[in-house]
Design an enzyme around this catalytic site. Structure first.
Site, mmCIF file in Angstrom:
data_model
loop_
_atom_site.group_PDB
_atom_site.id
_atom_site.type_symbol
_atom_site.label_atom_id
_atom_site.label_comp_id
_atom_site.label_asym_id
_atom_site.label_seq_id
_atom_site.Cartn_x
_atom_site.Cartn_y
_atom_site.Cartn_z
ATOM 1 N N ARG A 5 28.190 -42.858 -11.715
ATOM 2 C CA ARG A 5 27.171 -43.130 -10.688
ATOM 3 C C ARG A 5 27.707 -42.756 -9.308
ATOM 4 O O ARG A 5 26.981 -42.286 -8.449
ATOM 5 C CB ARG A 5 26.720 -44.601 -10.732
ATOM 6 C CG ARG A 5 25.756 -44.933 -9.608
ATOM 7 C CD ARG A 5 24.892 -46.183 -9.756
ATOM 8 N NE ARG A 5 25.415 -47.232 -10.576
ATOM 9 C CZ ARG A 5 26.403 -48.071 -10.223
ATOM 10 N NH1 ARG A 5 26.970 -47.978 -9.040
ATOM 11 N NH2 ARG A 5 26.817 -48.995 -11.059
ATOM 12 N N LYS B 130 11.710 -28.169 -7.209
ATOM 13 C CA LYS B 130 10.836 -27.054 -6.873
ATOM 14 C C LYS B 130 11.643 -25.752 -6.844
ATOM 15 O O LYS B 130 12.215 -25.383 -7.847
ATOM 16 C CB LYS B 130 10.109 -27.342 -5.550
ATOM 17 C CG LYS B 130 9.574 -28.775 -5.444
ATOM 18 C CD LYS B 130 8.446 -29.079 -6.422
ATOM 19 C CE LYS B 130 8.106 -30.560 -6.515
ATOM 20 N NZ LYS B 130 7.831 -31.246 -5.277
ATOM 21 N N ASP C 172 12.070 -32.130 5.625
ATOM 22 C CA ASP C 172 11.889 -31.874 4.192
ATOM 23 C C ASP C 172 11.705 -30.365 4.071
ATOM 24 O O ASP C 172 10.674 -29.824 4.465
ATOM 25 C CB ASP C 172 10.681 -32.653 3.667
ATOM 26 C CG ASP C 172 10.488 -32.487 2.155
ATOM 27 O OD1 ASP C 172 10.876 -31.431 1.621
ATOM 28 O OD2 ASP C 172 9.939 -33.402 1.525
ATOM 29 N N TYR D 148 3.843 -34.515 1.988
ATOM 30 C CA TYR D 148 3.840 -34.719 0.541
ATOM 31 C C TYR D 148 3.258 -36.105 0.225
ATOM 32 O O TYR D 148 3.679 -37.107 0.820
ATOM 33 C CB TYR D 148 5.282 -34.585 0.028
ATOM 34 C CG TYR D 148 5.399 -34.811 -1.446
ATOM 35 C CD1 TYR D 148 4.825 -33.921 -2.338
ATOM 36 C CD2 TYR D 148 6.048 -35.924 -1.948
ATOM 37 C CE1 TYR D 148 4.913 -34.135 -3.703
ATOM 38 C CE2 TYR D 148 6.147 -36.144 -3.313
ATOM 39 C CZ TYR D 148 5.565 -35.241 -4.181
ATOM 40 O OH TYR D 148 5.647 -35.459 -5.524
HETATM 41 C C1 LIG Z 1 7.745 -32.589 -4.881
HETATM 42 C C2 LIG Z 1 8.072 -32.927 -3.478
HETATM 43 C C3 LIG Z 1 8.771 -34.098 -3.167
HETATM 44 C C4 LIG Z 1 9.142 -35.114 -4.235
HETATM 45 O O1 LIG Z 1 10.057 -34.587 -5.143
HETATM 46 P P1 LIG Z 1 10.179 -35.047 -6.686
HETATM 47 O O2 LIG Z 1 11.303 -34.210 -7.165
HETATM 48 O O3 LIG Z 1 8.860 -34.755 -7.346
HETATM 49 O O4 LIG Z 1 10.469 -36.502 -6.686
HETATM 50 C C5 LIG Z 1 9.079 -34.330 -1.844
HETATM 51 N N1 LIG Z 1 8.726 -33.468 -0.875
HETATM 52 C C6 LIG Z 1 8.043 -32.351 -1.143
HETATM 53 C C7 LIG Z 1 7.668 -31.441 -0.015
HETATM 54 C C8 LIG Z 1 7.686 -32.029 -2.435
HETATM 55 O O5 LIG Z 1 7.008 -30.916 -2.685
#
Ligand SMILES: *Cc1c(COP(=O)(O)O)cnc(C)c1O
Length: 391
Positions: free
Chosen positions: A48, A197, A172, A100
């Site tokens: 962890r 992504k 982000d 998001y």
């Molecule tokens: C998908 C996404 C998230 C969240 O990520 P997960 O891996 O689905 O938990 C946060 N910010 C953006 C811009 C996203 O596209």
């Protein structure tokens, strides 16, 4: 020696001195590590806290953003949770308004319970950001390009305002990826990713990341990462590290496909409006051109149609996969109002500009001619349906 980006991406975090000579970072599928004496280990104690495959990924993530420290999480949401964990009751956050859906949900439904306050602003306006900062403000949360309307925030200008008021800036960077935009070089303190992504890129695992140059922030985040425990396992780290190696190449094709799709949609009579910062008449185009190397591969558009016709449109699309998520080798599309942004109240969605006829595309790596043809046939049927109804 510091290498160029494309070299860093391939090499950072990969073992230089693995005892077996392994060329890729191995999967160390273990939960714990032997200690030679109580409290003494060879660098790893419990998985962890850290493990070698995650360590390799974290070094790679840091290199991607041109920064010193990377932290890998079990998902993008776990990474967002990690950043917000550094706040306390009474603190205030200024955030991009069309962000998001999951970020909006954890801010307003989870962290708000602990007395953390949020103000959502149109962050394409630096003045709106500056006006929302108050003495309790600790974080400025930016998402650019924003989701799903692809608005661009001037990171340099906003980070400068935030810094002058003692506020840390978080970007982000999931949509842009470090191939197109490096927020830390533009003045941000922290970068967050859903590595689910583009960085992983193959729709086969979840992951998240926080990246920073600030040693004090890193120490706090590392402490909370271990205390909370939302960490990725070795297999997931391996897959994300594997995906990262082709990020730069994939982004080239993703962006080229998106540019052609945006142009096709702009010229289509069944489309009311296209949201893509790469279009010359897009309100965000000038800022995007300054801070990004290309314009990304997410394109949103408003159909000139009712909710029912929009839902019918989604059924007529064949090649594109109707799915949440983005950044995959496969082209994905979604209906934000009933999918990614369904957790946002309808009045809030409308106020932000997320209409019931909005479609968000994530351009994959297929031949763009097939992608266009598929949308074209679905749009033609939508148009015929309308003409029949009005006739
Ligand atoms: C998908 C996404 C998230 C969240 O990520 P997960 O891996 O689905 O938990 C946060 N910010 C953006 C811009 C996203 O596209």
């Amino acid at each position: 020696m510091t290498w160029q980006f494309d070299t860093q991406v391939i090499h950072a975090g990969h073992p230089a001195n693995d005892p077996t000579g392994s060329v890729t970072a191995p999967i160390y599928q273990t939960s714990t590590f032997r200690q030679t004496e109580p409290g003494v280990n060879g660098g790893y104690g419990y998985a962890r806290t850290d493990h070698p495959t995650r360590h390799a990924l974290e070094e790679n993530l840091a290199a991607l953003e041109g920064a010193r420290y990377g932290l890998a999480f079990a998902s993008g949401m776990a990474a967002i949770h990690g950043v917000l964990s550094t706040l306390k009751t009474g603190d205030h956050v200024v955030s991009t308004q069309d962000l998001y859906g999951g970020a909006w949900r954890i801010f307003t439904k989870f962290f708000a319970k602990f007395g953390i306050e949020f103000t959502f602003v149109d962050a394409s306006s630096v003045e709106a950001v500056a006006d929302a900062i108050r003495k309790e403000t600790k974080l400025l949360w930016l998402e650019t390009p924003s989701n799903p309307l692809l608005k661009i925030t001037d990171i340099t200008a906003c980070a400068r305002v935030a810094r002058s008021r003692g506020v840390k800036t978080v970007v982000d960077n999931t949509f842009a990826t470090p191939v197109l935009q490096r927020p830390i070089e533009l003045g941000a303190d922290l970068v967050v990713h859903s590595t689910t992504k583009y960085i992983n890129g193959h729709s086969d695992t979840l992951g998240g990341a926080i990246i920073t140059n600030d040693p004090a922030l890193y120490a706090d985040l590392k402490f909370f990462q271990n205390a909370i425990g939302a960490v990725p396992g070795p297999q997931d780290c391996f897959l994300i590290l594997r995906g990262a190696k082709t990020l730069s190449l994939r982004m080239e094709r993703h962006c080229s496909n998106a540019e052609l799709l945006a142009r096709f949609l702009s010229a289509h009579e069944s489309v009311r409006r296209v949201y893509y910062p790469g279009l010359i008449d897009d309100p965000s185009h000038a800022t995007a051109r300054r801070q990004m190397t290309r314009f990304g591969a997410i394109v949103s558009f408003d159909l000139d149609a009712s909710l029912e016709e929009t839902r019918n449109f989604t059924r007529r699309v064949n090649l594109w996969t109707l799915a949440e998520s983005l950044g995959s080798v496969k082209s994905l599309f979604c209906h934000p109002a009933s999918m990614t942004h369904a957790s946002v109240e309808p009045e809030v969605r409308r106020a932000v500009g997320i209409s019931d006829s909005l479609i968000r595309l994530s351009a994959g790596l297929e031949d763009v001619r097939d992608l266009i043809e598929d949308l074209d046939q679905a749009l033609a049927q939508t148009r015929r349906g309308k003409i029949r109804k009005t006739a």
